[in-house]
Structures are given as structure tokens and as C-alpha cells.
Design an enzyme around this catalytic site. Structure first.
Site, PDB file in Angstrom:
ATOM      1  N   ASP A 192       2.936   7.887 -39.928  1.00 18.35           N
ATOM      2  CA  ASP A 192       3.747   8.725 -39.272  1.00 18.35           C
ATOM      3  C   ASP A 192       4.002   8.078 -37.943  1.00 18.35           C
ATOM      4  OD1 ASP A 192       4.790  11.407 -38.754  1.00 18.35           O
ATOM      5  OD2 ASP A 192       3.509  11.378 -36.983  1.00 18.35           O
ATOM      6  N   GLU A 233       6.704   5.196 -41.206  1.00 17.50           N
ATOM      7  CA  GLU A 233       7.871   6.077 -40.421  1.00 17.50           C
ATOM      8  C   GLU A 233       7.937   5.268 -39.205  1.00 17.50           C
ATOM      9  OE1 GLU A 233       9.070  10.447 -39.505  1.00 17.50           O
ATOM     10  OE2 GLU A 233       7.502   9.517 -38.537  1.00 17.50           O
TER      11      GLU A 233
HETATM   12  O1  ISL Z   1      12.152  15.662 -36.888  1.00 12.67           O
HETATM   13  C1  ISL Z   1      12.632  14.975 -36.260  1.00 12.67           C
HETATM   14  C2  ISL Z   1      13.795  15.243 -35.846  1.00 12.67           C
HETATM   15  O2  ISL Z   1      13.767  16.651 -36.110  1.00 12.67           O
HETATM   16  C3  ISL Z   1      12.287  13.439 -36.194  1.00 12.67           C
HETATM   17  O3  ISL Z   1      12.685  12.675 -35.085  1.00 12.67           O
HETATM   18  C4  ISL Z   1      10.796  13.404 -36.195  1.00 12.67           C
HETATM   19  O4  ISL Z   1      10.399  13.866 -35.073  1.00 12.67           O
HETATM   20  C5  ISL Z   1      10.289  12.011 -36.423  1.00 12.67           C
HETATM   21  O5  ISL Z   1      10.775  11.628 -37.521  1.00 12.67           O
HETATM   22  C6  ISL Z   1       8.821  11.948 -36.418  1.00 12.67           C
HETATM   23  O6  ISL Z   1       8.273  12.789 -37.504  1.00 12.67           O
HETATM   24  C7  ISL Z   1       7.164  12.568 -37.854  1.00 12.67           C
HETATM   25  O7  ISL Z   1       6.248  13.020 -36.550  1.00 12.67           O
HETATM   26  C8  ISL Z   1       6.386  14.030 -36.032  1.00 12.67           C
HETATM   27  C9  ISL Z   1       6.246  15.302 -36.974  1.00 12.67           C
HETATM   28  O8  ISL Z   1       6.516  16.591 -36.338  1.00 12.67           O
HETATM   29  C10 ISL Z   1       7.257  15.001 -38.092  1.00 12.67           C
HETATM   30  O9  ISL Z   1       6.965  15.914 -38.834  1.00 12.67           O
HETATM   31  C11 ISL Z   1       6.530  13.946 -38.735  1.00 12.67           C
HETATM   32  O10 ISL Z   1       7.365  13.604 -39.905  1.00 12.67           O
HETATM   33  C12 ISL Z   1       5.212  14.238 -35.112  1.00 12.67           C
HETATM   34  O11 ISL Z   1       3.762  13.885 -35.518  1.00 12.67           O
END
Ligand code: ISL
Length: 510
Positions: A192, A233
Site C-alpha cells: 500500500d 501501489e
Molecule cells: O483513494 C484514493 C482516492 O480516493 C487514493 O488517492 C488512495 O488514497 C491512494 O491510492 C492510497 O490508497 C491506499 O491507501 C489508503 C487506503 O485508504 C486505500 O484504500 C488504499 O488503497 C490508505 O491506506
């Protein structure tokens, strides 16, 4: 199966996939009960969103214990059973590693708060005088802890304090988490927001690439990852930086979000909508494909648990467009990720204002945000329970945790499984093709110049007849491009002299 050579990854958002005990929340036994379906579909790996112990402020992305399963989802026995049962069907499990931050209820944080001089004192990012920096979920990035008498940093919600990756001990603990899951038999990790581990809070810089590269290299070096799929990610990385990490062996593919942002006003954040232009879809995909045309690989996806359905955002829920997008994506070079429900054309649906639950959406609405933007980009729209379609209680015999009103006659697994011309069968065909076709897996990518409503590209391996992928991005009837030979897969059952609206196919190229 060699995890690094996986052909298609299927993303399961456990909370919304299948409930087995009637509490309205999906769980691990629910996933197990659907493994036969996933095996029929032909996927080779499941990316499981977080199922660890968590207070759930951000649906599991606030982890309180990385090596225990939250009772909401089941137990470690259920997890072991899932890994075992999936393996028996040739399916690996990829765990979601939230390495940038923990929950504020994680033991490390509680100790860090209480005892600045102790073993965990330096596990988080503390300061006396916070700077003005905005968090991703609205509000500032610093929250005062009356217990420690200092401010801690959080890129997301205050309930998600960021770990201090400059501390070697943090990297050691996270490596121990990876080793724990490798030992249990998982076949991959999705890291993540991994680019955020390389931030510099003093300079208000989200990404210092050399720093991020060093930390990640150090983490990965502590575990044998040679047979694991490593997905990062990392929306902030350039193609060259990604290639560097691929050469390091730190990541196999990276999720970038440039395509997802095509319906946003550039640089204005996710809520400021802009009209979608198919021509920009083509140029953006092409840029990323060219960057990895020969060396390295892209991740290929339209949706995930954060990105609501593109057919709603871009194509007015049109099922023909859903088929076209499927063919277009499965022809590209990289690893396709299929998000649950996409294979049956699930849409954003409708959610009543009082039913929204996502922390990001609620913060945005509280700050005066518009429902129009939420209906397109609000993350709950990606998290509507899976449309199994065997009756109204097919997801859960209880009340689903997230309720929505759908008007999607026929867009469910049961209906589409019995129709060989359906989107679901098309996905199954594409997944099978990618498993067996070397050109689709390894072939170089080359754009064929055409008018902007049309996206045509070749996949090439020296000495073999190339493949041509043709996608009509528009609802106009267009002239058939030249060089189209025998079709391997198509959105249409019968060929016609002209390209029909949203028609797409993969064929031999002569
Ligand atoms: O969700 C987003 C926009 O709505 C993205 O910017 C997201 O915050 C970003 O891709 C990071 O996402 C990941 O980390 C976040 C979590 O809330 C997301 O679900 C996860 O995929 C924090 O851990």
C-alpha cells in the site's frame, strides 16, 4: 505456478465479496465458498484487501496487528484454509501490506506515545512544531498526542499514524511481517502507498525517490521474495523510477493512477471532475505501454476498491463499452488485475446520502463537497457488495453493511454464467487466452497510428506472426482498419465490414 509469471490477478474486497455468517459483512469463509467460481473464471492469484485486526477507520487500512485476522473476517484457521484451498485450485494469495502507517491502536504506536525513550519511541514521526501540510483525507497531517506531548504525522486520517521508515528497526519489523506470511504460504504482496515511505516531512516532499528505493530494497532483502509477486501501489513514481525498482528486484509491477484520473481536472485532486475524452485514454495508455514496451511490465487495471467503476464514470454504464475495455486491457503488455464485479459489468449504482460510510467521502461531504462528485468518485461506489444474482440475499442473508439501489438487470454472475455471449464469458475467454498466448504475455508493444476514436496496437515477438488489438473507443461506426486477420477473441459474435460502436477484438495481423 510461478507467481512472477501470473497471468491474471483477481482482487477480492473481502468486506463486500461473500458473507457466510449472515452478519452483512463478507468474510474469509465466504471467499472460500467462491473459490470454485474463481477457478472457473481462470484467475491465478487473489489480491486480498486487508483482513488484519483493525478498528476499521479506513476499512482495514489502519492495521492494529499484522499477524492476526480480524474477527469480522474470521480466524487464522480460516486464513490457512483459504491459502490451502486456493492452492489446490492453482490460485495463489497476495496479501495487502500497509507498510506506510499503522492504526493508532497498534501496540507500536501505543508504546511510542507512552515512552519516547523506549524501544518504539522512534517508530513514528514526532515533532514539537508541526508544519502546514494537508493530508490525503482532508485536514492537516499532524495531530497532537496529549500523552506524549508532541505531534505525530499522518498522511491519511489521524487514526493512521505514519511509521518512521528512517528507523532501521521499523524495516526489520515489517520484514518480519512479510516472513510470517511467506511462511503461511502466500504468493505475493501488494504494498500500500509504498512510495510514501520515502517522504521528507521537513521539506514537505511526498517522495524522495533515492530514499524510498533504499528503504524498499532493505525491506525486500530481508525476505526471500524470489518466487513472490511484488506489487507496489505508488502513484508518484515515473516510469524510469519503476524500471529502476524492477531492475533492483524490489517490485515486479506498480499501480499508477494516471488513467484513473482521466476524468479529473489536472492537478485539482480527485473530486474536481472533467469530461472524459477517449483520445486521452489512448494517449495515456500508450505512454505507459511505450515506457515498458521492451523491458519491465505495467500493471493493467480499470477499477479497484478506491476507484469506482469506469463504465459509470466514462461510458454511461454501457455494457458494450465494458466489453471493449476488457478486450483493450487484456491485449496490453503487463499483468491484468480484475476487480470483483467488473467481470459482470457492475456499475457505481446509487447510494443514499445517509448510507455513505467511507472516511474520505464523509470528510469531503462535511467540508461542503458535492454529491455529483461523490456519485462518480466516492469510494463506497466501488465497494457495493458483489452481484452474485442468485436471489436478493446472494451476498448475505443479513442486511449488507453497505446498501445500494441497483438497476442492473442481468448484470450478475448467475445470469451471465448461463449466457455464452455475456461479458463474464468474454472475461473468461480473455483470461484463458492470456494464460496460453505467449505474444500477449511477452510480446513487445507497438502503437498503430489511427484516428483518435480508434486504438489499435500490435504485440510482437520476432519470427512469429504479430497480434493486432483493435478497439473502437467510441459509439460511432468506423471503417475497419487494415491488416485484420483471423480473430482470437471478439466483442461481437459475427464479423461485419465496418467496426460497430465499441467493437473490439484481438486478431492475427497480416
Ligand atoms: O483513494 C484514493 C482516492 O480516493 C487514493 O488517492 C488512495 O488514497 C491512494 O491510492 C492510497 O490508497 C491506499 O491507501 C489508503 C487506503 O485508504 C486505500 O484504500 C488504499 O488503497 C490508505 O491506506
Amino acid at each position: 505456478m510461478d507467481a512472477k509469471q501470473v497471468s491474471t490477478v483477481y482482487q477480492v474486497y473481502p468486506k463486500s465479496f461473500q458473507d457466510s455468517d449472515g452478519d452483512g459483512v463478507g468474510d474469509l469463509q465466504g471467499v472460500i465458498s467462491r473459490l470454485d467460481y474463481l477457478s472457473w473464471l481462470g484467475v491465478e492469484m487473489i489480491w486480498l484487501n486487508p483482513v488484519y485486526v483493525s478498528p476499521g477507520y479506513d476499512n482495514g487500512y489502519d492495521v492494529a496487528d499484522y499477524t492476526r485476522i480480524d474477527s469480522l473476517f474470521g480466524s487464522m484457521d480460516d486464513m490457512d484454509e483459504l491459502i490451502h484451498e486456493a492452492r489446490g485450485r492453482g490460485i495463489g494469495i497476495m496479501m495487502d501490506i500497509v507498510a506506510n502507517h499503522t492504526s493508532h491502536q497498534h501496540e507500536w504506536f501505543l508504546q511510542s506515545e507512552r515512552d519516547p525513550e523506549g524501544a518504539f519511541g522512534n517508530f513514528y514521526i514526532w515533532c514539537d512544531t508541526p508544519n502546514e501540510w494537508s493530508s490525503f483525507f482532508g485536514g492537516g497531517t499532524w495531530t497532537y498526542s496529549p500523552i506524549r506531548g508532541q505531534y505525530y504525522f499522518h498522511a491519511f486520517a489521524p487514526e493512521q499514524p505514519d511509521l518512521n521508515w528512517g528507523n532501521e528497526q521499523v524495516r526489520k519489523e515489517m520484514a518480519a511481517v512479510l516472513a510470517f506470511w511467506v511462511e503461511r504460504g502466500v504468493t505475493g504482496f501488494r504494498f500500500d502507498v509504498i512510495d510514501l515511505i520515502g517522504k521528507d516531512v521537513n521539506r514537505k516532499q511526498w517522495l524522495d525517490f533515492p530514499l524510498m528505493r533504499r528503504y524498499l530494497k532493505d525491506l525486500v532483502a530481508q525476505v526471500d521474495t524470489s518466487s513472490l509477486l511484488l506489487v507496489g501501489e505508488a502513484g508518484g513514481l515515473t516510469p524510469n523510477e519503476i524500471l529502476t525498482l524492477q531492475r533492483d528486484g524490489s517490485l515486479d509491477v506498480v499501480f499508477n493512477f494516471e488513467v484513473c484520473a482521466l476524468d479529473e481536472q489536472a492537478g485539482q485532486g480527485k473530486w474536481k471532475l472533467a469530461p472524459f475524452e477517449p483520445s486521452r485514454l489512448k494517449t495515456t495508455l500508450d505512454t505507459w505501454q511505450r515506457a515498458f514496451a521492451v523491458e519491465g511490465r505495467n500493471s493493467l487495471f480499470w477499477n479497484n476498491h478506491d476507484q469506482p467503476r469506469v463504465i459509470s464514470r466514462w461510458y454511461d454504464d454501457d455494457e458494450r463499452a465494458a466489453k471493449m475495455l476488457a478486450v483493450l486491457l487484456y491485449g496490453l503488455k503487463g499483468i491484468p488485475f480484475l476487480y470483483q464485479g467488473e467481470e459482470v459489468g457492475m456499475t457505481n449504482g446509487m447510494i443514499a446520502t445517509e448510507e455513505y460510510q467511507d472516511i474520505e467521502t464523509l470528510n469531503y461531504l462535511r467540508a461542503g463537497g458535492t454529491l455529483d462528485a461523490v456519485r462518480m468518485k466516492g469510494r463506497d461506489h466501488a465497494r457495493i457488495p458483489m452481484a452474485w444474482g442468485e436471489g436478493t440475499d446472494s451476498f448475505s442473508t443479513g442486511t449488507p453493511w453497505l446498501r445500494s439501489a441497483h438497476d442492473e438487470a442481468g448484470r450478475d454472475v448467475a445470469t451471465m454464467r448461463s449466457d455464452e455471449t455475456s461479458l463474464l464469458h468474454l472475461y473468461r475467454e480473455l483470461i484463458a487466452l492470456r494464460r496460453t498466448n505467449r505474444l500477449l504475455r511477452d510480446g513487445a508493444y507497438e502503437l498503430v497510428p489511427t484516428e483518435e476514436r480508434l486504438y489499435v496496437y500490435r504485440r510482437i515477438i520476432d519470427g512469429e506472426p504479430p497480434l493486432l488489438v483493435v478497439a473502437n473507443l467510441s459509439q460511432d461506426t468506423l471503417p475497419m482498419p487494415s491488416g485484420c486477420g483471423e480473430r482470437l477473441v471478439s466483442t461481437e459474435q459475427v464479423e461485419a465490414p465496418m467496426l460497430r460502436p465499441y467493437e473490439a477484438f484481438i486478431c492475427y495481423n497480416f
